[in-house]
Design a protein around this motif. Structure first.
Motif, PDB file in Angstrom:
ATOM      1  N   UNK A  54     -20.277  50.455   1.463  1.00  0.00           N
ATOM      2  CA  UNK A  54     -20.026  51.873   1.181  1.00  0.00           C
ATOM      3  C   UNK A  54     -18.796  52.374   1.929  1.00  0.00           C
ATOM      4  N   UNK A 113     -23.504  46.509 -12.769  1.00  0.00           N
ATOM      5  CA  UNK A 113     -24.341  47.297 -11.893  1.00  0.00           C
ATOM      6  C   UNK A 113     -24.164  48.773 -12.198  1.00  0.00           C
ATOM      7  N   UNK A 172     -26.439  52.589 -13.452  1.00  0.00           N
ATOM      8  CA  UNK A 172     -27.750  53.214 -13.592  1.00  0.00           C
ATOM      9  C   UNK A 172     -28.205  53.050 -15.032  1.00  0.00           C
ATOM     10  N   UNK A 192     -30.823  54.105 -16.650  1.00  0.00           N
ATOM     11  CA  UNK A 192     -31.434  55.206 -17.395  1.00  0.00           C
ATOM     12  C   UNK A 192     -30.580  56.467 -17.413  1.00  0.00           C
ATOM     13  N   UNK A 218     -20.114  61.023  -6.108  1.00  0.00           N
ATOM     14  CA  UNK A 218     -20.369  60.313  -4.859  1.00  0.00           C
ATOM     15  C   UNK A 218     -19.081  60.121  -4.080  1.00  0.00           C
ATOM     16  N   UNK A 274     -14.035  55.635  -8.714  1.00  0.00           N
ATOM     17  CA  UNK A 274     -14.159  55.767  -7.264  1.00  0.00           C
ATOM     18  C   UNK A 274     -12.783  55.854  -6.603  1.00  0.00           C
ATOM     19  N   UNK A 283     -29.448  64.786  -4.631  1.00  0.00           N
ATOM     20  CA  UNK A 283     -29.130  63.954  -5.791  1.00  0.00           C
ATOM     21  C   UNK A 283     -28.880  62.507  -5.383  1.00  0.00           C
ATOM     22  N   UNK A 337     -30.720  59.225  -6.729  1.00  0.00           N
ATOM     23  CA  UNK A 337     -29.973  58.073  -7.225  1.00  0.00           C
ATOM     24  C   UNK A 337     -30.406  56.797  -6.507  1.00  0.00           C
ATOM     25  N   UNK A 341     -33.389  55.352  -7.919  1.00  0.00           N
ATOM     26  CA  UNK A 341     -33.171  54.613  -9.169  1.00  0.00           C
ATOM     27  C   UNK A 341     -32.621  53.223  -8.905  1.00  0.00           C
ATOM     28  N   UNK A 342     -31.576  53.139  -8.135  1.00  0.00           N
ATOM     29  CA  UNK A 342     -30.931  51.841  -7.922  1.00  0.00           C
ATOM     30  C   UNK A 342     -30.072  51.900  -6.663  1.00  0.00           C
ATOM     31  N   UNK A 385     -28.502  49.559  -5.066  1.00  0.00           N
ATOM     32  CA  UNK A 385     -27.266  48.774  -5.052  1.00  0.00           C
ATOM     33  C   UNK A 385     -26.109  49.531  -5.698  1.00  0.00           C
ATOM     34  N   UNK A 386     -26.397  50.181  -6.809  1.00  0.00           N
ATOM     35  CA  UNK A 386     -25.334  50.953  -7.459  1.00  0.00           C
ATOM     36  C   UNK A 386     -24.860  52.059  -6.527  1.00  0.00           C
ATOM     37  N   UNK A 387     -25.824  52.691  -5.850  1.00  0.00           N
ATOM     38  CA  UNK A 387     -25.469  53.778  -4.946  1.00  0.00           C
ATOM     39  C   UNK A 387     -24.549  53.272  -3.843  1.00  0.00           C
ATOM     40  N   UNK A 388     -24.887  52.122  -3.304  1.00  0.00           N
ATOM     41  CA  UNK A 388     -24.044  51.523  -2.260  1.00  0.00           C
ATOM     42  C   UNK A 388     -22.652  51.215  -2.820  1.00  0.00           C
ATOM     43  N   UNK A 389     -22.623  50.679  -4.055  1.00  0.00           N
ATOM     44  CA  UNK A 389     -21.344  50.332  -4.674  1.00  0.00           C
ATOM     45  C   UNK A 389     -20.513  51.578  -4.958  1.00  0.00           C
ATOM     46  N   UNK A 390     -21.163  52.742  -5.021  1.00  0.00           N
ATOM     47  CA  UNK A 390     -20.423  53.970  -5.249  1.00  0.00           C
ATOM     48  C   UNK A 390     -19.995  54.631  -3.948  1.00  0.00           C
ATOM     49  N   UNK A 409     -21.816  55.165  -1.089  1.00  0.00           N
ATOM     50  CA  UNK A 409     -22.800  55.930  -0.323  1.00  0.00           C
ATOM     51  C   UNK A 409     -23.530  54.957   0.608  1.00  0.00           C
ATOM     52  N   UNK A 464     -26.422  53.563   2.049  1.00  0.00           N
ATOM     53  CA  UNK A 464     -27.844  53.625   1.692  1.00  0.00           C
ATOM     54  C   UNK A 464     -28.730  53.711   2.930  1.00  0.00           C
ATOM     55  N   UNK A 519     -37.323  58.343 -11.441  1.00  0.00           N
ATOM     56  CA  UNK A 519     -37.443  57.274 -12.417  1.00  0.00           C
ATOM     57  C   UNK A 519     -36.864  55.987 -11.855  1.00  0.00           C
ATOM     58  N   UNK A 520     -37.533  54.925 -12.160  1.00  0.00           N
ATOM     59  CA  UNK A 520     -37.077  53.621 -11.709  1.00  0.00           C
ATOM     60  C   UNK A 520     -36.819  52.798 -12.956  1.00  0.00           C
ATOM     61  N   UNK A 521     -35.920  51.858 -12.836  1.00  0.00           N
ATOM     62  CA  UNK A 521     -35.687  51.060 -14.049  1.00  0.00           C
ATOM     63  C   UNK A 521     -36.660  49.893 -14.122  1.00  0.00           C
TER      64      UNK A 521
END
Lengths: 252, 297
Positions: A81, A96, A98, A100, A113, A169, B173, B177, B180-181, B183-188, B190, B192, B295-297
């Motif tokens: 991050x 990778x 989301x 949904x 973000x 990003x 938010x 997020x 939900x996921x 890993x995606x959050x970390x990749x964005x 943030x 974790x 929601x979780x995938x």
């Protein structure tokens, strides 16, 4: 074209980076550089340590020894991050996103973000964010698919979405892990175009791991060939193509 | 049936619902975001009550002001304890699997129970009754104790506060997020880990708030954490694991029905909660509200 001779500027550098998993020397003392504005490809047979090196650079795993410098700063051991915030985005082998959320919402998440917030309770400007997200989608030709979910996208478009998110990003450099894996010929063509566009029009430096040598020769300014965790050869596409050691590894 | 008695029991039930909501919203929030079922969540509730007693009685001599100070200071303190637990112990179980999480957090219950006995002793401790200085609200012939009314309002305020927090703020938010996921959050970009500590802080704070709220009603005792955690599990299963709205619905159902059972057919006090739970599970296995927030995938 990418790096102009005479005004090279370092984007990324590794010095003697090592990562062993038990007795497996996945990455065994790799020193390499990527200049600003370059497209550099990491190639090599399976198990050469390409993806491990990418994981080390992007902070997913820590090196046993050696240093990694990004934009002149020692970033060894930093979290993914933190690196993203410094300008290093990464696209994973398995895309990778989301699952949904819609395509547009995924982009919005990325925009939000990275705009981050000084105050965690801050409200943000939704309209401006949507505008930014749509602009990015347009760059990658996904604006017609903004309201689909990732599941409804073709494999190629999913990868594209992945790159679009990474680009949202606002990175200085993007790491791509096998961007054309499992793609059709047409999709590969699009991807090659996108990688070139990242460098030529969007000003992003690209480091990619890629198996398809046709793609590699077409997009790369420089190629780094890895074998058994070390750098075997390095140079311009035509230099690497003629290198006997490389031929040996790939053919023999 | 006496309508006055019925109304009184519903009122008492709502007070209990409110406390149940404070505790179970924290539990369901941590589960929803991190997929961690913290058995020691009830111990943090107990800690809230005991720290409350300490501030109110031992430090500040039971004045009205002491209550105010305790309500401001104790919940964040309990939140901090939760955050430290996450950082030092619970995070180590993430790569290991759920059974280790349950073992660890069950162990923490025992540790907390003994710690409380060591520090405060095993005897029940009473808070000075806040209604003695707050007084009551008159409703015709009835007088509603003001402290109880405040607790009901507190429960609903926290509910709307959480709703706004998760729906409107950046941090909220990001937490959704991460649910939900991650890993995606970390990749964005943030961190974790920070999201995890924050959600543990917030969840534990809510439990601590529940504890200090409940202290003056039910006295503080070493077993109080286990009592509440059992009901809280029922609440979040009924409402839907990970759903704040579900925690509210579950708390209202469990709190009010339990209270009615106590006065009209006391033997049903505990049974009725689990009968409802079983019934909900039969009809809708994900609970009343499934997972709208998380929601979780």
């Amino acid at each position: 074209m990418g790096a102009v001779e005479g005004e090279r500027e370092e984007m990324l550098r590794t010095e003697g980076v090592k990562k062993h998993f038990g007795s497996v020397r996945a990455v065994d003392g790799v020193s390499m550089r990527v200049e600003r504005g370059e497209i550099v490809s990491l190639v090599g047979p399976n198990g050469a340590g390409k993806t491990t090196l990418l994981n080390l650079i992007s902070g997913l795993i820590r090196p046993d020894s050696g240093r990694i410098y990004f934009l002149g700063r020692d970033v060894t051991g930093m979290r993914p991050s933190q690196l993203v915030r410094m300008g290093m985005a990464r696209c994973f082998q398995i895309s990778n996103v989301f699952e949904n959320l819609t395509v547009l919402e995924n982009l919005l998440a990325a925009v939000h973000s990275i705009e981050g917030s000084i105050s965690p309770l801050r409200r943000y400007d939704e309209e401006e964010a949507v505008e930014k997200a749509v602009r990015v989608l347009r760059e990658f030709g996904l604006d017609g698919k903004a309201h689909l979910t990732p599941k409804e996208l073709s494999h190629g478009d999913r990868k594209l979405l992945d790159v679009a998110i990474a680009y949202a990003l606002r990175p200085k450099m993007i790491l791509l892990d096998e961007p054309t894996a499992a793609m059709s010929v047409g999709e590969k063509r699009t991807t090659v175009g996108v990688i070139k566009k990242l460098r030529d029009q969007l000003g992003v430096t690209v480091l990619l791991v890629e198996h398809d040598l046709d793609v590699v020769y077409e997009v790369s300014d420089r190629i780094i060939v890895m074998h058994q965790g070390t750098v075997l050869a390095e140079g311009r596409p035509e230099e690497v193509r003629e290198n006997p050691k490389v031929r040996e590894v790939y053919l023999g | 049936m006496d309508l006055g008695l019925l109304a009184a029991q519903v009122f008492n039930g709502l007070v209990y619902s409110s406390i149940l909501f404070l505790v179970s919203s924290g539990l369901t929030l941590i589960y929803g975001i991190m997929n961690v079922l913290n058995l020691a969540h009830g111990s943090l509730y107990m800690l809230g009550a005991y720290l409350g007693i300490t501030v109110v009685v031992y430090a500040l001599g039971g004045t009205p002001l002491a209550y105010l100070v305790a309500f401001l200071v104790v919940p964040p303190a309990v939140g901090l304890v939760g955050a430290v637990l996450e950082r030092t112990l619970i995070r180590r179980t993430y790569p290991m699997g759920e059974e280790y999480q349950l073992l660890l957090t069950f162990g923490l219950i025992l540790v907390f129970d003994d710690l409380v006995k060591m520090i405060w002793g095993a005897a029940y401790i009473n808070f000075p009754d806040p209604n003695s200085f707050l007084g009551g609200l008159r409703f015709g012939v009835y007088t509603l104790p003001l402290y109880h009314v405040i607790l009901i309002l507190l429960g609903f305020s926290v509910f709307f506060g959480l709703w706004a927090f998760f729906g409107r703020t950046f941090t909220g938010k990001v937490m959704r997020a991460a649910a939900m996921d991650r890993e995606v959050v970390e990749a964005m970009g943030i961190d974790v880990n920070r999201v995890f500590v924050s959600s543990f802080f917030l969840g534990s704070l809510l439990s601590g708030l529940g504890g200090i709220s409940a202290g003056p009603l039910y006295t503080a005792s070493p077993g109080m954490g286990t009592d509440i955690i059992v009901y809280s599990f029922a609440v979040i299963v009924i409402g839907g694991m990970g759903s704040i709205g579900g925690a509210m619905a579950g708390s209202l159902i469990v709190g009010v029905l339990r209270s009615l059972a106590i006065s009209f057919y006391p033997q049903l006090e505990i049974v009725i909660v689990f009968v409802i739970m079983a019934a909900v599970l039969l009809v809708k296995p994900t609970g009343l509200f499934g997972r709208p927030e998380f929601e979780r995938r």
